[in-house]
Design an enzyme around this catalytic site. Structure first.
Site, PDB file in Angstrom:
ATOM      1  N   ARG A 285      -4.590 -13.294  -0.134  1.00 48.42           N
ATOM      2  CA  ARG A 285      -4.024 -14.737   0.467  1.00 48.42           C
ATOM      3  C   ARG A 285      -4.567 -16.501   0.642  1.00 48.42           C
ATOM      4  O   ARG A 285      -6.249 -15.626   1.807  1.00 48.42           O
ATOM      5  CB  ARG A 285      -3.304 -14.173   1.780  1.00 48.42           C
TER       6      ARG A 285
ATOM      7  N   TYR B 186      -1.795 -14.942  -6.073  1.00 52.39           N
ATOM      8  CA  TYR B 186      -1.666 -13.711  -5.854  1.00 52.39           C
ATOM      9  C   TYR B 186      -0.343 -13.433  -5.004  1.00 52.39           C
ATOM     10  O   TYR B 186      -0.114 -14.287  -4.081  1.00 52.39           O
ATOM     11  CB  TYR B 186      -2.678 -13.984  -4.424  1.00 52.39           C
TER      12      TYR B 186
ATOM     13  N   LYS C   1       5.676 -11.643   2.324  1.00 54.32           N
ATOM     14  CA  LYS C   1       5.078 -11.799   3.987  1.00 54.32           C
ATOM     15  C   LYS C   1       6.049 -13.268   3.548  1.00 54.32           C
ATOM     16  O   LYS C   1       5.758 -13.580   5.282  1.00 54.32           O
ATOM     17  CB  LYS C   1       3.194 -12.297   3.987  1.00 54.32           C
TER      18      LYS C   1
ATOM     19  N   HIS D  59       4.637  -6.742  10.582  1.00 52.12           N
ATOM     20  CA  HIS D  59       3.900  -5.642   9.658  1.00 52.12           C
ATOM     21  C   HIS D  59       3.854  -4.211  10.026  1.00 52.12           C
ATOM     22  O   HIS D  59       2.735  -3.836  10.287  1.00 52.12           O
ATOM     23  CB  HIS D  59       2.817  -7.013   9.571  1.00 52.12           C
TER      24      HIS D  59
ATOM     25  N   SER E 219      -3.853  -6.548   7.124  1.00 47.67           N
ATOM     26  CA  SER E 219      -3.836  -6.005   6.127  1.00 47.67           C
ATOM     27  C   SER E 219      -5.103  -5.615   6.072  1.00 47.67           C
ATOM     28  O   SER E 219      -6.423  -5.657   6.411  1.00 47.67           O
ATOM     29  CB  SER E 219      -3.775  -7.064   5.120  1.00 47.67           C
TER      30      SER E 219
ATOM     31  N   CYS F  73      -6.186  -2.164   6.254  1.00 45.94           N
ATOM     32  CA  CYS F  73      -5.940  -1.296   7.356  1.00 45.94           C
ATOM     33  C   CYS F  73      -5.471  -0.479   7.711  1.00 45.94           C
ATOM     34  O   CYS F  73      -5.583   0.672   8.455  1.00 45.94           O
ATOM     35  CB  CYS F  73      -6.279  -1.935   8.921  1.00 45.94           C
TER      36      CYS F  73
ATOM     37  N   ASP G 293       4.699  -1.231   4.250  1.00 49.34           N
ATOM     38  CA  ASP G 293       4.055  -2.848   4.997  1.00 49.34           C
ATOM     39  C   ASP G 293       4.801  -3.545   5.645  1.00 49.34           C
ATOM     40  O   ASP G 293       4.383  -4.419   6.532  1.00 49.34           O
ATOM     41  CB  ASP G 293       3.570  -3.741   3.945  1.00 49.34           C
TER      42      ASP G 293
ATOM     43  N   ARG H 118      -5.105  -4.580  -6.285  1.00 40.10           N
ATOM     44  CA  ARG H 118      -4.478  -4.117  -5.802  1.00 40.10           C
ATOM     45  C   ARG H 118      -3.148  -3.036  -6.869  1.00 40.10           C
ATOM     46  O   ARG H 118      -3.237  -3.469  -8.502  1.00 40.10           O
ATOM     47  CB  ARG H 118      -2.601  -5.197  -5.569  1.00 40.10           C
TER      48      ARG H 118
HETATM   49  P1  GDP Z   1      -2.875  -1.589   4.276  1.00 44.35           P
HETATM   50  O1  GDP Z   1      -3.475  -2.862   3.661  1.00 44.35           O
HETATM   51  O2  GDP Z   1      -2.794  -1.764   6.071  1.00 44.35           O
HETATM   52  O3  GDP Z   1      -2.374  -0.686   3.908  1.00 44.35           O
HETATM   53  O4  GDP Z   1      -3.921  -1.025   4.090  1.00 44.35           O
HETATM   54  P2  GDP Z   1      -4.543   0.843   3.363  1.00 44.35           P
HETATM   55  O5  GDP Z   1      -3.511   2.056   3.306  1.00 44.35           O
HETATM   56  O6  GDP Z   1      -4.146   0.330   1.548  1.00 44.35           O
HETATM   57  O7  GDP Z   1      -6.272   0.807   3.507  1.00 44.35           O
HETATM   58  C1  GDP Z   1      -7.059  -0.168   3.083  1.00 44.35           C
HETATM   59  C2  GDP Z   1      -8.395   0.143   3.095  1.00 44.35           C
HETATM   60  O8  GDP Z   1      -9.119   1.332   4.245  1.00 44.35           O
HETATM   61  C3  GDP Z   1      -8.791   1.313   2.051  1.00 44.35           C
HETATM   62  O9  GDP Z   1      -9.994   0.927   1.032  1.00 44.35           O
HETATM   63  C4  GDP Z   1      -8.543   2.812   2.756  1.00 44.35           C
HETATM   64  O10 GDP Z   1      -9.552   3.528   1.901  1.00 44.35           O
HETATM   65  C5  GDP Z   1      -9.316   2.962   4.191  1.00 44.35           C
HETATM   66  N1  GDP Z   1      -8.254   3.498   4.741  1.00 44.35           N
HETATM   67  C6  GDP Z   1      -7.102   3.931   4.723  1.00 44.35           C
HETATM   68  N2  GDP Z   1      -6.765   4.544   5.599  1.00 44.35           N
HETATM   69  C7  GDP Z   1      -7.868   5.094   6.406  1.00 44.35           C
HETATM   70  C8  GDP Z   1      -8.503   6.085   7.303  1.00 44.35           C
HETATM   71  O11 GDP Z   1      -7.627   6.991   8.363  1.00 44.35           O
HETATM   72  N3  GDP Z   1     -10.292   6.298   7.447  1.00 44.35           N
HETATM   73  C9  GDP Z   1     -10.621   5.078   6.603  1.00 44.35           C
HETATM   74  N4  GDP Z   1     -12.429   5.232   6.537  1.00 44.35           N
HETATM   75  N5  GDP Z   1     -10.269   4.541   5.938  1.00 44.35           N
HETATM   76  C10 GDP Z   1      -8.971   4.417   5.402  1.00 44.35           C
HETATM   77  P1  PGA Z   2      -1.556  -4.769   3.328  1.00 43.12           P
HETATM   78  O1  PGA Z   2      -0.337  -6.218   2.086  1.00 43.12           O
HETATM   79  O2  PGA Z   2      -1.174  -5.101   4.646  1.00 43.12           O
HETATM   80  O3  PGA Z   2      -1.097  -3.266   3.014  1.00 43.12           O
HETATM   81  O4  PGA Z   2      -3.044  -5.506   2.959  1.00 43.12           O
HETATM   82  C1  PGA Z   2      -0.894  -7.429   2.009  1.00 43.12           C
HETATM   83  C2  PGA Z   2      -1.530  -7.935   2.773  1.00 43.12           C
HETATM   84  O5  PGA Z   2      -0.629  -8.403   4.520  1.00 43.12           O
HETATM   85  O6  PGA Z   2      -2.148  -9.535   2.527  1.00 43.12           O
HETATM   86 MN    MN Z   3       0.522  -6.634   4.793  1.00 41.32          MN
HETATM   87 MN    MN Z   4      -0.290  -1.398   2.474  1.00 42.79          MN
END
Ligand code: GDP
Ligand code: PGA
Ligand code: MN
Ligand code: MN
Length: 625
Positions: free
Chosen positions: A89, A238, A247, A267, A289, A291, A314, A408
């Site tokens: 983004r 993207y 979003k 979110h 994002s 996290c 999400d 992704r």
């Molecule tokens: P989103 O973008 O908020 O959906 O986050 P994701 O679930 O896709 O996670 C983003 C990154 O953080 C990935 O590389 C995961 O492997 C990592 N991650 C997610 N949960 C955890 C956790 O509980 N502990 C750690 N150390 N890393 C995490």
């Molecule tokens: P994420 O979604 O929160 O899973 O990273 C895409 C974004 O927020 O850009």
């Molecule tokens: Mn998101």
């Molecule tokens: Mn995600």
């Protein structure tokens, strides 16, 4: 033997309709499409029906052209490598346009550069748009995509129509939203969110096209007109910039509609947890994002006896029902998840979701036709050859990264083995807790409970996190990301906080609010908490608090913390509980002042007074220690 068909070609202006029946569209949609045709000058119009045959036809074209590669190890899985400049983004090029500036952004302190949303006047934006959109689809097909956010026809759902000159975008929209001719029926003559997307690379191309991914990074612009319910996105393919249902619509535009109508567009993931006592709870969680939302939403419990089911990963649309219960739906139909870090240990449910019918963007590829990224080291044949996301030969142990950190997967939610049976229930699911979080390497304990709804809003307003690869920010600096909504706010953040505060009304069962941190590190930079499946232990504590267990908390200046020994740590070796929960006074004095300063600078006179008062109280409490 020749068969002669009489082919009737519809035209809009001079432009032929390659597929679909223009005359069947409502007058409002016809006007919208005709206006787009006139402005963008595509070579044809393709009215999408969302069918598998349509997808097969587009996939076939993209394979021939080289935009997609078939991942032969699976059924109907594809790899797409984008222009390496179009991978995330672009927050600095994302705008909201309203007549009144302060409808969009808060009154920041004088001389301060605002970070909570970018506003441009509609007049100035018109100049920017006029420098980009005229004839932007020349030589390209314009796809017209009818889609529903939320189940088609459900009372909480909203309809959009996206035009785009990218068939990759069409393929991803089919996965992420509900694309179907039924949308036209439900829409009738009603209004819809107008979504306009162009890769910004008309023919003949002005710029060298890399990876068969025409785009225009220099001129990227993603702009929203909440008052007109319109989105215009230029120059990027993207996901977060181009799948406008996500979003742009479901957060930025929908947050404005939600404020007007008294609900919430957030979110947030939504998940269900059934405890060993067979009681089911639903929680929503907002993390910035990259996290951990997708991972938490599909958690594979590290403690036996719990069952997790996923509603969404999400975005959550939530409203209080007549009995005062907050009910949430997931407006999306698919997952657009971070690939690196995903494996059979961390997130087996995601892995099982994308074994077919999925698109992988900017991941690496194994010599046997599989996907690859950092985190899959133990799940591919030893010594296998790998091609990086940039097309270079690579092997495990080689330096650098094989996949882009923001690569992704795009996969249908219906394929998730733990998708909740009610994930498409128009009534939504009852949410008992809201959890905030972020990447906080120091100072912030594993879990905190807010002392009240308003205190929870304050905690949400102070969410911060280490920057990630999801947007253009570089380095690992800690950024404010209030409510995990900073990049997605559709209106003045101070008004948004007030909207949250106003949601608390007599007769409503306000969810409890929490803050979690999976990312605290020790003196060597190693995570103090194992995370992933073990996060069930924290959820379990949260749910006991939702049930009113008063024996498991202790007071602290930042909220309620677990009493020592009340989070189940059995079976975990070397978890340093003291370090996970310590509240360094100096850290928190600084952090509290910094947060207040942030709100004074960035939200200024729009900050609800109660939020500042609560921060003052927090500072005073630390000063007394
Ligand atoms: P989103 O973008 O908020 O959906 O986050 P994701 O679930 O896709 O996670 C983003 C990154 O953080 C990935 O590389 C995961 O492997 C990592 N991650 C997610 N949960 C955890 C956790 O509980 N502990 C750690 N150390 N890393 C995490
Ligand atoms: P994420 O979604 O929160 O899973 O990273 C895409 C974004 O927020 O850009
Ligand atoms: Mn998101
Ligand atoms: Mn995600």
């Amino acid at each position: 033997v020749y068969e002669v068909h009489e082919i009737v070609v519809q035209r809009v202006g001079h432009v032929p309709v390659a597929k679909g029946d223009f005359t069947h569209l409502s007058k409002k949609v016809q006007r919208f499409v005709a206006h787009c045709v006139q402005q963008f000058k595509p070579r044809g119009i393709y009215i999408c029906d969302g069918s598998q045959e349509e997808a097969d036809e587009i996939i076939h074209k993209l394979l021939e052209r080289g935009t997609l590669t078939r991942l032969t190890k699976y059924k109907n899985n594809y790899l797409c490598r984008t222009d390496p400049e179009d991978v995330a983004r672009v927050e600095s090029k994302t705008f909201i346009c309203t007549q009144n500036k302060y409808d969009t952004v808060p009154h920041v302190r004088e001389g301060v550069q605002g970070t909570l949303g970018r506003w441009m006047s509609p007049e100035n934006m018109k100049k920017e748009l006029d420098a980009r959109f005229p004839s932007c689809m020349a030589g390209r097909m314009m796809y017209v995509i009818p889609f529903s956010m939320g189940p088609v026809g459900s009372p909480l759902s909203k309809i959009g129509v996206q035009v785009t000159d990218s068939n990759y975008v069409l393929l991803c929209m089919r996965i992420m939203t509900r694309v179907s001719p039924k949308v036209w029926e439900v829409l009738g003559d009603g209004d819809f969110v107008k979504c306009i997307h162009s890769m910004g690379c008309p023919r003949p191309v002005q710029r060298r096209v890399k990876n068969h991914w025409p785009c225009n990074p220099e001129k990227v612009l993603i702009t929203h007109f909440p008052e007109e319910r319109k989105i215009k996105s230029f120059g990027s393919g993207y996901g977060g910039n181009s799948l406008l249902g996500k979003k742009c619509f479901a957060l930025r535009i929908a947050s404005v509609i939600a404020r007007d109508e008294g609900w919430m567009a957030e979110h947030m993931l939504i998940m269900s947890i059934t405890t060993p006592k067979k009681k089911e709870y639903f929680v929503a969680a907002a993390f910035p994002s990259a996290c951990g939302k997708t991972n938490l939403a599909m958690l594979n419990p590290g403690v036996p006896g719990y069952k997790i089911q996923c509603v969404g990963d999400d975005i959550a649309w939530m409203r209080f029902d007549d009995s005062g219960v907050l009910r949430g739906i997931n407006p999306e139909a698919g997952f657009f998840g971070v690939a690196p870090g995903t494996n059979m240990k961390t997130n087996p449910n995601a892995m099982l979701t994308f074994q077919e019918n999925s698109i992988f963007t900017n991941v690496a590829e194994t010599a046997d036709g599989g996907y690859y990224w950092e985190g899959l080291e133990d799940e591919v044949p030893k010594g296998i050859g790998i091609t990086t996301w940039l097309g270079q030969p690579w092997h495990i142990g080689h330096g650098g990264k094989s996949a882009h950190p923001n690569s992704r997967f795009t996969a249908p939610a219906s394929q998730c083995p733990i998708i909740h049976p009610k994930w498409e229930d128009p009534k939504g699911v009852p949410v008992c807790a809201i959890i905030f979080g972020g990447r906080r390497p120091t100072g912030v304990p594993l879990v905190i409970e807010a002392k009240s709804w308003a205190h929870g809003v304050m905690i949400g307003a102070c969410v911060k996190s280490e920057a990630t690869a999801a947007a253009e920010h570089t380095g690992k600096n800690i950024m404010h990301d209030p409510m995990a909504m900073r990049p997605f706010m559709g209106y003045n953040f101070g008004h948004y906080l007030q909207h949250w505060l106003d949601l608390e009304k007599p007769g409503r069962k306000m969810p409890k609010i929490f803050h979690v941190n999976w990312f605290r590190v020790d003196e060597n930079g190693k995570f103090l908490w194992p995370g992933f499946g073990e996060n069930i232990r924290v959820l379990d504590w949260i749910l006991r608090r939702c049930d009113g267990d008063d024996s498991i908390w202790q007071d602290s200046p930042i909220g309620l913390l677990p009493k020592k020994g009340t989070i189940n740590m059995s079976g975990l070796s070397d978890v340093r509980e003291e370090d996970l929960f310590s509240l360094p006074t100096h850290y928190w004095l600084d952090d509290t002042r910094e947060s207040r300063r942030f709100l004074e600078d960035q939200v200024g006179s729009d900050t609800p007074a109660i939020i500042t008062q609560l921060l003052d109280q927090q500072e005073a409490a630390f000063q007394k220690l």
